[in-house]
Design an enzyme around this catalytic site. Structure first.
Site, mmCIF file in Angstrom:
data_model
loop_
_atom_site.group_PDB
_atom_site.id
_atom_site.type_symbol
_atom_site.label_atom_id
_atom_site.label_comp_id
_atom_site.label_asym_id
_atom_site.label_seq_id
_atom_site.Cartn_x
_atom_site.Cartn_y
_atom_site.Cartn_z
ATOM 1 C CG HIS A 314 -1.974 -0.977 1.245
ATOM 2 N ND1 HIS A 314 -3.229 -0.766 0.729
ATOM 3 C CD2 HIS A 314 -1.961 -2.254 1.706
ATOM 4 C CE1 HIS A 314 -3.951 -1.856 0.899
ATOM 5 N NE2 HIS A 314 -3.198 -2.782 1.477
ATOM 6 C CE LYS A 495 -6.199 13.958 0.402
ATOM 7 N NZ LYS A 495 -6.432 12.749 -0.362
ATOM 8 N NE ARG A 496 -3.325 10.006 10.207
ATOM 9 C CZ ARG A 496 -2.911 9.094 11.081
ATOM 10 N NH1 ARG A 496 -3.590 7.997 11.256
ATOM 11 N NH2 ARG A 496 -1.835 9.294 11.808
ATOM 12 C CE LYS A 501 -2.248 10.722 3.156
ATOM 13 N NZ LYS A 501 -2.964 9.905 2.140
ATOM 14 C CB THR A 602 -10.028 4.954 -1.114
ATOM 15 O OG1 THR A 602 -9.493 5.267 0.174
ATOM 16 C CG2 THR A 602 -9.392 3.687 -1.629
ATOM 17 C CE LYS A 606 -13.821 5.981 0.837
ATOM 18 N NZ LYS A 606 -12.913 5.977 1.997
HETATM 19 C C1 26Q Z 1 4.800 1.283 9.222
HETATM 20 C C2 26Q Z 1 5.924 1.133 9.996
HETATM 21 C C3 26Q Z 1 5.994 1.697 11.242
HETATM 22 C C4 26Q Z 1 4.895 2.428 11.704
HETATM 23 C C5 26Q Z 1 3.774 2.568 10.922
HETATM 24 C C6 26Q Z 1 3.722 2.007 9.678
HETATM 25 C C7 26Q Z 1 2.530 2.196 8.840
HETATM 26 C C8 26Q Z 1 1.269 2.363 9.370
HETATM 27 C C9 26Q Z 1 0.172 2.581 8.562
HETATM 28 C C10 26Q Z 1 2.652 2.221 7.474
HETATM 29 C C11 26Q Z 1 1.556 2.425 6.666
HETATM 30 C C12 26Q Z 1 0.305 2.620 7.196
HETATM 31 C C13 26Q Z 1 -0.874 2.889 6.385
HETATM 32 C C14 26Q Z 1 -0.819 3.044 5.085
HETATM 33 C C15 26Q Z 1 -1.981 3.418 4.274
HETATM 34 O O1 26Q Z 1 -3.053 3.712 4.774
HETATM 35 N N1 26Q Z 1 -1.800 3.454 2.955
HETATM 36 C C16 26Q Z 1 -2.842 3.882 2.053
HETATM 37 O O2 26Q Z 1 -3.520 2.734 1.587
HETATM 38 C C17 26Q Z 1 -4.632 3.091 0.797
HETATM 39 C C18 26Q Z 1 -5.374 1.828 0.454
HETATM 40 O O3 26Q Z 1 -4.627 1.069 -0.445
HETATM 41 C C19 26Q Z 1 -4.199 3.871 -0.432
HETATM 42 O O4 26Q Z 1 -5.338 4.287 -1.122
HETATM 43 C C20 26Q Z 1 -3.371 5.091 -0.029
HETATM 44 O O5 26Q Z 1 -2.856 5.736 -1.168
HETATM 45 C C21 26Q Z 1 -2.244 4.655 0.891
HETATM 46 O O6 26Q Z 1 -1.552 5.797 1.369
#
Ligand code: 26Q
Length: 760
Positions: A314, A495-496, A501, A602, A606
């Site tokens: 992702h 979004k986050r 972003k 996503t 929406k």
């Molecule tokens: C990893 C290592 C250490 C700490 C945290 C993390 C971590 C935590 C959450 C890494 C990634 C995430 C979340 C990622 C995420 O939400 N990615 C999003 O996924 C969506 C669904 O596929 C995409 O539409 C987005 O583009 C993408 O940013």
């Protein structure tokens, strides 16, 4: 019995009075019982082969409305409530919101469960039952503060199953307790979200906001979604947490295999495990370990597991690709290390010439989780066409060369039940009035395009949007205490909060517009810029950007010269419920990430589905959106991904060049530390934003800023041709069908999972 009578019977049993008089909470609990009972009566989806969608996040949001829709009784329930002078909206306020995810990845998992159940696929989500979801955000002194998000203190959908497993750690073991939430499909059967808690977890150790003793693993392990990993103890806790999740999941999967009477060797024929990003990757060595305790040879165990596991990536941000120090794993899961070393030895031996680039354990003793997934899974997928291409050509090129057959793309999707039927009943009915309700099952809106020149239809579409905007204005006044004009253009970025972003670019636009208005250059129509975003608790610059936006909100909304023309609203504690309120009312959808950085997005889908027009870069799924709607129905700007990738490779971007070389950019960036803002905000935080923009700007804000301002102006102008705007909105909806999560899940099934859909 009618729904009213059933509801009244439940209320009577609880001694809660009539539907008219019952307290909101009692009415919610009655409706919960009624709905949960109906779900219990649904057949549980079964089959020769099951999917286990293993994920550290499931951002499911509130479920009452969604379940009513999927059961096909929302209309009836609403009518029954209306007759008694009550409303579903009022009752939903009492429903706790499970925020068991950060953002896109977690919400995607929730949409996919909905679609899998709808398509009749035997599928379960497997994850953790956090005591607290993603932190609750409050703004205090114009800054983000985090508080625990309590969601399990009131009756909800969660129930204990009685199933328990023991998860082994070096000096102790923890008991994993399985909970379940029902997952209803639209008109279909029922799947489940299966969440493990630790029997010993204890919320009373949480002190002072979201602080707790990070060393007390037995009591803290399932307390929080993503505990802060900015220090060593926090990182170690993440490893404990991940292992707890996957060990319980692996035991569950093997138990169900055995209960069904199948042998361990036949695992790939009866189970497929989708690893949702790398957080559950330890399931690979754990399953191998468990199969070996059943007497399987390591080589056979590796083969069985490799044929069972598939991995979804992702993100391409290097800092999010998990790499764990061997030391941490030795501490938390020493019993997996011999297996991980063996897995590593095998891949290094198989490709000695490139061993350094594809090793699971690298020269710095870091274990690369994604590499383990790629070597020992049968499928690797990205989440949008561009994202998958970048993985194949750049980020994972060495792996693509080794295993071209494993790589595939699955462009993300969203469930139209929640993001159209539930969130936007007005638009939903309008569409159904035009093309019938086949779209609810097949996601096909193409026939809407036939009305692109139909003035009456376009005017009605505008009226639907106007009504949604009025409704949001009322909600904002009530919930956030801000007045916005429904006649203004609603420009939304939710979004986050992350530098890539580029909310900071939007903030610079706000500054630009503010200065324009101050200089007497008034826009044709007022603009309301809405933000919603949480920043990771340890992500300083993201928190600083929130501070900047809140300072701008205060400055601008309090300035009588400017506020009639420009308003800034940052909603507090942005979550799924906020998204459901904001998206139907949106005119301009901000999708402005630096090209190549947003895997898919996503939210962009929406908004499109709800008749907003996108202002975006050619990043993630924006590329596919623009191909579907055509360049005349989207506002694109900014450097393309190839150019951005080249700039990184050649270190060719220097933000100072843009700052020094363009007085207009300099003026906007300087405003971040202007007297006006310093008077309102904290100089330290604002200075950090300023300094980052001038000296670093890793995500190249200034590179695209000018073009962003130009294109946004063009977009505001375009809004004035109301019929033409309505046509763009209509065509966006007409082409949104591709982004149905039903399509995405069907593709996963045809190309990866190979489950037999159950006829219901
Ligand atoms: C990893 C290592 C250490 C700490 C945290 C993390 C971590 C935590 C959450 C890494 C990634 C995430 C979340 C990622 C995420 O939400 N990615 C999003 O996924 C969506 C669904 O596929 C995409 O539409 C987005 O583009 C993408 O940013």
């Amino acid at each position: 019995m009618t729904i009213s009578e059933k509801l009244q019977a439940i209320l009577d049993e609880a001694g809660a009075g009539t539907i008219e008089q019952a307290e909101g909470r009692a009415l919610y609990e009655a409706l919960l019982r009624l709905t949960a009972g109906l779900l219990d009566g649904r057949p549980r989806l079964r089959g020769e082969k099951r999917l286990y969608y293993v994920s550290a996040e499931f951002l499911i949001g509130k479920l009452l409305s969604n379940n009513l829709i999927n059961l096909g009784i929302r209309g009836e329930v609403e009518e029954a409530l209306r007759k008694a002078g009550r409303s579903l909206a009022e009752i939903e306020e009492y429903e706790p919101e499970p925020a068991l995810g950060n953002g896109g990845l977690g919400r995607l998992a929730a949409c996919y469960l909905d679609s899998a159940a709808t398509l009749g696929l035997p599928c379960d989500g497997v994850g953790l039952c956090y005591h607290y979801g993603l932190f609750r955000q409050r703004f205090e002194e114009l800054k983000q503060r985090e508080y625990p998000d309590v969601w399990r203190d009131r009756p909800g959908w969660l129930r204990e199953t009685g199933v328990r497993f023991s998860v082994p750690f070096p000096d102790f073991s923890l008991e994993a307790v399985l909970y379940e939430l029902p997952v209803s499909g639209y008109g279909g059967g029922c799947g489940a979200l299966r969440l493990f808690d630790a029997a010993t977890a204890d919320g009373s150790i949480v002190k002072d906001g979201i602080g707790f003793d990070k060393a007390d693993i037995a009591r803290n392990i399932t307390l929080f979604l993503y505990p802060d990993d900015s220090d060593e103890a926090g990182r170690l806790l993440r490893v404990y947490q991940q292992y707890f999740m996957v060990s319980a999941a692996a035991q569950l999967i093997l138990k169900e295999l055995k209960d069904a009477g199948y042998s361990p060797e036949s695992l790939p024929a009866h189970a497929v495990i989708q690893i949702n990003d790398t957080h559950p990757s330890l399931i690979i060595p754990e399953l191998i370990r468990l199969l070996m305790t059943e007497g399987m040879e390591i080589g056979d165990a590796i083969e069985v597991v490799s044929e069972t596991c598939a991995y979804t990536n992702h993100t391409i941000l290097a800092e999010a690709l998990e790499k764990w120090p061997v030391d941490s794993l030795e501490k938390a899961v020493p019993h997996l290390m011999p297996i991980i070393r063996e897995l590593d030895a095998r891949v290094q031996a198989a490709s000695p010439e490139i061993a350094g680039k594809i090793a699971i354990i690298d020269g710095n003793d870091l274990v690369h989780m994604a590499r383990m997934d790629i070597h020992y899974g049968f499928s690797v997928n990205g989440v949008a066409a561009l994202h998958t291409r970048i993985l194949e050509e750049t980020e994972l090129a060495d792996f693509y060369a080794l295993y071209p057959e494993k790589f595939n793309n699955k462009t993300n999707g969203i469930t139209f039940r929640r993001w159209l039927m539930q969130a936007n009943p007005r638009l939903s009915d309008f569409i159904t009035g035009l093309i019938g309700d086949g779209w609810k099952r097949d996601g096909n809106f193409e026939k809407l395009a036939d009305f692109a020149e139909d003035r009456a239809v376009l005017e009605r579409l505008l009226a639907v949007k106007a009504e949604n905007k009025r409704e949001l204005a009322v909600y904002l006044a009530e919930k956030a205490g801000v007045e916005v004009s429904p006649d203004s253009i609603y420009d939304i970025q939710i979004k986050r909060m992350h530098q890539y972003k580029r909310q900071q670019m939007n903030a610079l636009w706000v500054i630009w517009k503010y200065l324009e208005i101050k200089a007497g250059r008034l826009p044709k129509r007022p603009v309301t810029v809405l933000f919603g975003a949480k920043a990771a608790p340890a992500y300083t610059l993201a928190k600083d950007t929130i501070h900047l936006i809140l300072c701008l909100q205060k400055l601008i909304n309090g300035d009588p010269d400017v506020s009639p023309w420009l308003k800034v609203v940052m909603v507090e504690n942005y979550n799924v419920t906020w998204a459901e309120k904001l998206i139907p009312a949106c005119d301009i959808s901000e999708q402005i990430s630096l090209a190549s950085k947003e895997a898919s997005g996503t939210g962009n889908m929406k908004f499109m589905l709800n008749g907003a027009v996108t202002l975006g870069t050619l990043d993630g799924a924006n590329v596919e959106i623009s191909e579907l709607v055509g360049e005349e129905n989207i506002f694109l700007f900014g450097k393309k991904s190839e150019e951005v990738i080249r700039l990184y490779a050649t270190e060719g971007y220097r933000s100072a060049d843009f700052y020094d070389g363009d007085p207009e950019i300099e003026r906007l960036v300087d405003f971040v530390i202007s007297k006006q803002l310093i008077r309102i905000g904290d100089p330290e935080n604002l200075a950090r934003v300023y300094k980052d923009l001038v000296c670093k700007d890793w995500f190249m804000t200034l590179l695209d800023l000018r073009e962003y301002i130009e294109v946004k102006e063009r977009m505001l102008d375009a809004y004035e041709d109301r019929l033409h705007w309505a046509k763009m909105a209509l065509l966006n909806i007409a082409h949104a069908g591709f982004f149905s999560s039903d399509r995405a899940v069907a593709q996963y099934n045809e190309e990866i999972w190979h489950l037999t859909p159950q006829k219901l």
